[in-house]
Every structure is written in structure tokens, then in C-alpha cells.
Design a protein around this motif. Structure first.
Motif, PDB file in Angstrom:
ATOM      1  N   VAL A  94     -20.568  46.523 -70.351  1.00 38.07           N
ATOM      2  CA  VAL A  94     -21.345  47.737 -70.560  1.00 38.07           C
ATOM      3  C   VAL A  94     -21.728  47.803 -72.024  1.00 38.07           C
ATOM      4  O   VAL A  94     -20.869  47.705 -72.904  1.00 38.07           O
ATOM      5  CB  VAL A  94     -20.534  48.992 -70.158  1.00 38.07           C
ATOM      6  CG1 VAL A  94     -21.311  50.252 -70.431  1.00 38.07           C
ATOM      7  CG2 VAL A  94     -20.124  48.909 -68.700  1.00 38.07           C
ATOM      8  N   GLN A  95     -23.017  47.967 -72.269  1.00 41.29           N
ATOM      9  CA  GLN A  95     -23.489  48.053 -73.647  1.00 41.29           C
ATOM     10  C   GLN A  95     -23.108  49.413 -74.223  1.00 41.29           C
ATOM     11  O   GLN A  95     -23.360  50.444 -73.618  1.00 41.29           O
ATOM     12  CB  GLN A  95     -25.003  47.884 -73.710  1.00 41.29           C
ATOM     13  CG  GLN A  95     -25.551  48.028 -75.103  1.00 41.29           C
ATOM     14  CD  GLN A  95     -27.065  47.843 -75.143  1.00 41.29           C
ATOM     15  OE1 GLN A  95     -27.659  47.376 -74.202  1.00 41.29           O
ATOM     16  NE2 GLN A  95     -27.656  48.237 -76.243  1.00 41.29           N
ATOM     17  N   LYS A  96     -22.514  49.378 -75.385  1.00 41.22           N
ATOM     18  CA  LYS A  96     -22.136  50.617 -76.051  1.00 41.22           C
ATOM     19  C   LYS A  96     -23.229  50.976 -77.053  1.00 41.22           C
ATOM     20  O   LYS A  96     -23.722  50.118 -77.773  1.00 41.22           O
ATOM     21  CB  LYS A  96     -20.793  50.462 -76.748  1.00 41.22           C
ATOM     22  CG  LYS A  96     -19.670  50.204 -75.776  1.00 41.22           C
ATOM     23  CD  LYS A  96     -18.358  50.058 -76.467  1.00 41.22           C
ATOM     24  CE  LYS A  96     -17.275  49.786 -75.436  1.00 41.22           C
ATOM     25  NZ  LYS A  96     -16.006  49.506 -76.039  1.00 41.22           N
ATOM     26  N   ASN A  97     -23.569  52.240 -77.097  1.00 44.80           N
ATOM     27  CA  ASN A  97     -24.655  52.685 -77.968  1.00 44.80           C
ATOM     28  C   ASN A  97     -24.216  52.905 -79.401  1.00 44.80           C
ATOM     29  O   ASN A  97     -25.028  52.902 -80.296  1.00 44.80           O
ATOM     30  CB  ASN A  97     -25.271  53.976 -77.423  1.00 44.80           C
ATOM     31  CG  ASN A  97     -25.969  53.751 -76.106  1.00 44.80           C
ATOM     32  OD1 ASN A  97     -26.425  52.643 -75.832  1.00 44.80           O
ATOM     33  ND2 ASN A  97     -26.043  54.774 -75.288  1.00 44.80           N
ATOM     34  N   GLU A  98     -22.937  53.110 -79.606  1.00 48.16           N
ATOM     35  CA  GLU A  98     -22.476  53.430 -80.946  1.00 48.16           C
ATOM     36  C   GLU A  98     -21.374  52.476 -81.376  1.00 48.16           C
ATOM     37  O   GLU A  98     -20.623  51.968 -80.561  1.00 48.16           O
ATOM     38  CB  GLU A  98     -21.954  54.867 -81.003  1.00 48.16           C
ATOM     39  CG  GLU A  98     -20.799  55.109 -80.053  1.00 48.16           C
ATOM     40  CD  GLU A  98     -20.408  56.552 -79.968  1.00 48.16           C
ATOM     41  OE1 GLU A  98     -19.235  56.840 -80.238  1.00 48.16           O
ATOM     42  OE2 GLU A  98     -21.274  57.363 -79.640  1.00 48.16           O
ATOM     43  N   VAL A  99     -21.319  52.226 -82.635  1.00 51.86           N
ATOM     44  CA  VAL A  99     -20.261  51.410 -83.204  1.00 51.86           C
ATOM     45  C   VAL A  99     -19.354  52.345 -83.985  1.00 51.86           C
ATOM     46  O   VAL A  99     -19.811  53.050 -84.883  1.00 51.86           O
ATOM     47  CB  VAL A  99     -20.843  50.316 -84.128  1.00 51.86           C
ATOM     48  CG1 VAL A  99     -19.720  49.543 -84.775  1.00 51.86           C
ATOM     49  CG2 VAL A  99     -21.764  49.407 -83.348  1.00 51.86           C
ATOM     50  N   LEU A 100     -18.086  52.371 -83.596  1.00 51.55           N
ATOM     51  CA  LEU A 100     -17.148  53.266 -84.270  1.00 51.55           C
ATOM     52  C   LEU A 100     -16.606  52.598 -85.526  1.00 51.55           C
ATOM     53  O   LEU A 100     -15.937  51.570 -85.452  1.00 51.55           O
ATOM     54  CB  LEU A 100     -16.001  53.648 -83.344  1.00 51.55           C
ATOM     55  CG  LEU A 100     -16.369  54.499 -82.137  1.00 51.55           C
ATOM     56  CD1 LEU A 100     -15.160  54.726 -81.266  1.00 51.55           C
ATOM     57  CD2 LEU A 100     -16.968  55.817 -82.572  1.00 51.55           C
ATOM     58  N   GLU A 101     -16.913  53.166 -86.622  1.00 49.85           N
ATOM     59  CA  GLU A 101     -16.378  52.675 -87.897  1.00 49.85           C
ATOM     60  C   GLU A 101     -15.054  53.405 -88.141  1.00 49.85           C
ATOM     61  O   GLU A 101     -14.853  54.520 -87.662  1.00 49.85           O
ATOM     62  CB  GLU A 101     -17.360  53.004 -89.017  1.00 49.85           C
ATOM     63  CG  GLU A 101     -18.764  52.516 -88.731  1.00 49.85           C
ATOM     64  CD  GLU A 101     -19.171  51.389 -89.646  1.00 49.85           C
ATOM     65  OE1 GLU A 101     -18.532  51.220 -90.680  1.00 49.85           O
ATOM     66  OE2 GLU A 101     -20.116  50.680 -89.302  1.00 49.85           O
ATOM     67  N   PRO A 102     -14.141  52.792 -88.848  1.00 50.32           N
ATOM     68  CA  PRO A 102     -12.891  53.492 -89.156  1.00 50.32           C
ATOM     69  C   PRO A 102     -13.179  54.814 -89.862  1.00 50.32           C
ATOM     70  O   PRO A 102     -13.920  54.850 -90.844  1.00 50.32           O
ATOM     71  CB  PRO A 102     -12.152  52.529 -90.080  1.00 50.32           C
ATOM     72  CG  PRO A 102     -12.737  51.197 -89.786  1.00 50.32           C
ATOM     73  CD  PRO A 102     -14.155  51.433 -89.386  1.00 50.32           C
ATOM     74  N   SER A 103     -12.649  55.866 -89.309  1.00 51.84           N
ATOM     75  CA  SER A 103     -12.869  57.184 -89.906  1.00 51.84           C
ATOM     76  C   SER A 103     -11.639  58.042 -89.655  1.00 51.84           C
ATOM     77  O   SER A 103     -10.749  57.685 -88.887  1.00 51.84           O
ATOM     78  CB  SER A 103     -14.109  57.851 -89.299  1.00 51.84           C
ATOM     79  OG  SER A 103     -13.858  58.195 -87.956  1.00 51.84           O
TER      80      SER A 103
END
Length: 154
Positions: A94-103
Motif C-alpha cells: 500500500v502506497q503511503k502518502n506521507e513520510v513520518l520524520e522523527p518528531s
């Protein structure tokens, strides 16, 4: 519209790009919610079952049995599903729309899970468990006569 799924076939497999709201609702109702209900029931019954274990050897065996019950769905999948379907499922992503950066939010979510686990443990021991009725955090006063009787030479 309807039960549509947008997908792209690549040499690596199938990439799901998106699906309709109706398809998401059906997946939530028939997959996600039942899995959450089963997980909550297993959490409660597993805690109750482990709390009722009389000794350490049986505790280890009961933990092993509970682990088997939790892994049963993947065991059934590997043994009952045809190999071709397993390969197709493994190649579907499944293609993910967002890339989670460390936050801070990502770490906060992990902290919330930790707090929920601790709260569940305390809530279960203090209010929900029904195995040790009248449990007041110290059973030594109730067990001392029995322990003395067991320690006497025969």
C-alpha cells in the motif's frame, strides 16, 4: 465510486494507490473492528487466566499456551492459504502518502502506549481481576498459617 480500488502493477508486485471511502468503511467494519474486539477480549481473558495460575511452572506453560492462541491466525494463514495467494499478498503493498520524520509527536504516541499499558495493569489488578477476591496487596497475613503448617515437620 463504489467498491473501487486504484492499483498499479509493477515488476515487484501490486501497489495499491488508493480506495474508495465505501471500501475503507467495509474494511474497518469487517476487519479492523472485529480484530480490535478479539484483541481486547484476549487481553482481559489472558490476564484473568494468567492471574489464576497457581505456580511458576504452570505460569510458564500458560504463557506459552497464550502465545499459541495469539499466533493462531498466522499459523492458520500459513497452513491453509494456498502458497500462490501468500506470494501475491506478500507482493502487494500500500502506497503511503506521507513520510513520518522523527518528531515529538511520534515519540509521544509511543509514550501514550506505555502509559496505557501501565494503566491497564494497575486497573486490572485493583478493580477488574476476579481471581483473588478481596485482594489487598498483601496476602502474607492470610498465608502465614498455611505456610507455618507446611513448614512443620511431620
Amino acid at each position: 465510486r463504489g467498491l473501487s480500488v486504484e492499483a498499479e502493477v509493477t515488476p515487484e508486485g501490486v501497489k495499491v494507490l488508493g480506495c474508495s471511502m465505501l471500501m475503507k468503511m467495509i474494511a474497518t467494519i469487517f476487519v479492523t473492528i472485529p480484530r480490535m474486539v478479539v484483541a481486547c477480549i484476549l487481553l482481559y481473558l489472558g490476564c484473568r487466566w494468567l492471574a489464576a495460575t497457581p505456580d511458576f511452572n504452570n505460569l510458564i506453560l500458560n504463557c506459552l499456551a497464550l502465545s499459541f492462541v495469539l499466533d493462531l491466525n498466522s499459523l492458520l494463514y500459513r497452513t491453509i492459504m494456498p502458497r500462490r495467494d501468500q506470494v501475491d499478498a506478500a507482493k502487494t503493498c500500500v502506497q503511503k502518502n506521507e513520510v513520518l520524520e522523527p518528531s515529538l509527536l511520534n515519540y509521544t504516541i509511543d509514550l501514550v502506549w506505555l502509559v496505557l499499558a501501565v494503566l491497564w495493569s494497575v486497573l486490572y489488578v485493583t478493580h477488574l481481576q476476579g481471581v483473588l477476591t478481596g485482594y489487598n496487596w498483601d496476602i502474607s497475613t492470610h498465608c502465614e498459617p498455611w505456610l507455618e503448617q507446611q513448614a512443620r515437620p511431620r
